[in-house]
Design an enzyme around this catalytic site. Structure first.
Site, PDB file in Angstrom:
ATOM      1  N   GLN A 105      18.449   9.545  -1.098  1.00  0.00           N
ATOM      2  CA  GLN A 105      19.271  10.667  -0.422  1.00  0.00           C
ATOM      3  C   GLN A 105      17.936  11.515   0.217  1.00  0.00           C
ATOM      4  O   GLN A 105      17.170  11.989  -0.685  1.00  0.00           O
ATOM      5  CB  GLN A 105      20.145  11.102  -1.327  1.00  0.00           C
ATOM      6  CG  GLN A 105      20.827  12.307  -0.515  1.00  0.00           C
ATOM      7  CD  GLN A 105      21.583  11.627   0.425  1.00  0.00           C
ATOM      8  OE1 GLN A 105      22.612  10.722   0.230  1.00  0.00           O
ATOM      9  NE2 GLN A 105      21.937  12.569   1.512  1.00  0.00           N
TER      10      GLN A 105
ATOM     11  N   LYS B  87      29.362   8.868  -1.317  1.00  0.00           N
ATOM     12  CA  LYS B  87      29.225   7.380  -1.190  1.00  0.00           C
ATOM     13  C   LYS B  87      29.477   6.724  -2.456  1.00  0.00           C
ATOM     14  O   LYS B  87      30.056   5.577  -2.589  1.00  0.00           O
ATOM     15  CB  LYS B  87      27.610   7.288  -1.151  1.00  0.00           C
ATOM     16  CG  LYS B  87      27.037   7.632   0.423  1.00  0.00           C
ATOM     17  CD  LYS B  87      25.366   8.169   0.485  1.00  0.00           C
ATOM     18  CE  LYS B  87      25.471   8.807   1.796  1.00  0.00           C
ATOM     19  NZ  LYS B  87      23.942   9.286   1.906  1.00  0.00           N
TER      20      LYS B  87
ATOM     21  N   ASP C 117      19.891   1.659   3.975  1.00  0.00           N
ATOM     22  CA  ASP C 117      19.913   2.758   5.158  1.00  0.00           C
ATOM     23  C   ASP C 117      19.093   2.206   6.510  1.00  0.00           C
ATOM     24  O   ASP C 117      19.048   3.058   7.339  1.00  0.00           O
ATOM     25  CB  ASP C 117      18.980   3.962   4.477  1.00  0.00           C
ATOM     26  CG  ASP C 117      19.970   5.130   4.330  1.00  0.00           C
ATOM     27  OD1 ASP C 117      21.428   5.089   4.851  1.00  0.00           O
ATOM     28  OD2 ASP C 117      19.595   5.910   3.596  1.00  0.00           O
TER      29      ASP C 117
END
Ligand code: NAD
Length: 286
Positions: free
Chosen positions: A98, A54, A121
């Protein structure tokens, strides 16, 4: 008939070029460089690889990124405090936590702490609710990537029978909602579904996200089905495969995504897209 193999790497490359252009334009016109913060807790090796990917993708797209790492015994309060600081930081437009988090931490509590405007997200309850109503701010990256692949391939889902195998909060459920929003007729299957083939055989488009190699074999689909394989499974020999028997199914499908090189590259791409969108919004440009 042999299926068209959908090249997710090429699609991701072209979508990322557009994202880079948007980031450059925003920087030139407003002085704002999009910024993403990634929080990682513990030493899950797969998570570390995902975070590294990422960060690298951000660099390529002209997005600033920072990674904030915590040991596995970090407290929930510390993580929430870190999220709070990032919420207040005007240089940060997107915050990603994460997953998975260490087991003593409530994922829900941490995700709910992220400001809705920075929830790139798309896992905050507000964004999940927005998906139900059809006006989400940030679509979750993996189903958003699948949607982009279908659009890129000129596959209209309206009125089509679409079967989604897998009903997780991060892939299957949001995928089904996004497809419903586009007026597909959607069936959602999961581990308790009694006769999976009953549903897969109906599909014009089949999206599989179950995490089981060879779950879908040729007898389970009709000729001409479009097959999107979201699964990522590592076999004992170290190779990566999806959930679909690729060699068998490709002889029957109209189009199919490979693993690797299908949906995977699009997931990170849509994270970049959401981050630039967040920065555009913060700068009053969207
Ligand atoms: P999950 O374990 O949270 O959910 C799996 C879902 O599949 C559940 O709803 C479960 O009921 C269902 N399922 C399991 N076995 C089944 C069976 N035999 N028949 C029908 N349904 C079954 O997993 P997830 O996080 O949604 O991920 C699913 C897969 O997608 C995994 O392989 C994961 O690695 C992969 N994934 C890929 C990407 C990507 O970028 N390509 C992103 C996220 C997840």
């Amino acid at each position: 008939m042999s299926a068209k193999i959908i090249d997710g790497v090429a699609i991701a490359k072209s979508v990322r070029a557009g994202i880079r252009d948007r980031a450059q334009k925003l920087q030139k016109e407003t002085g704002v460089t999009p910024g993403l913060a990634v929080i990682i807790a513990g030493d899950n090796p797969a998570s570390k690889v995902y975070v590294r990917n990422k960060v690298r993708a951000c660099e390529d797209a002209g997005i600033n990124s920072q990674t904030i790492s915590f040991p596995g015994d970090v407290s929930e309060e510390e993580l929430i405090a870190a999220v709070g600081k990032l919420n207040d930081d005007p240089a940060i437009h997107g915050i990603l936590v994460q997953l998975p988090l260490p087991p003593h931490i409530s994922v829900r509590h941490v995700l709910e702490a992220i400001s809705v405007e920075k929830d790139v997200d798309g896992f905050h309850l507000y964004n999940v609710g927005g998906l139900v109503l059809g006006d989400t701010v940030f679509p979750p990256c993996t189903p958003y990537g699948v949607q982009k692949i279908l659009e890129h391939e000129g596959i209209d889902v309206t009125g089509k029978n679409v079967t989604v195998v897998g009903a997780s909060n991060i892939v299957g459920k949001p995928m089904a909602l996004m497809l419903m929003q586009k007026e597909a007729t959607v069936a959602i299957c999961h581990a308790k579904t009694r006769d999976l083939t009953l549903y897969t055989i109906l599909a014009d488009i089949l999206v599989v996200a179950a995490g089981h190699p060879n779950l879908i074999v040729p007898q389970m689909i009709r000729s001409g089905t479009v097959v999107i394989d979201v699964g990522i499974n590592r076999l004992p020999d170290g190779s990566l495969v999806g959930d679909v028997d690729f060699e068998g199914v490709k002889e029957k499908a109209a189009a199919i995504t490979p693993v690797p090189g299908g949906v995977g590259p699009m997931t990170v791409t849509m994270l970049l897209d959401n981050t630039v969108s967040a920065a555009e919004r913060a700068a009053g440009r969207a």
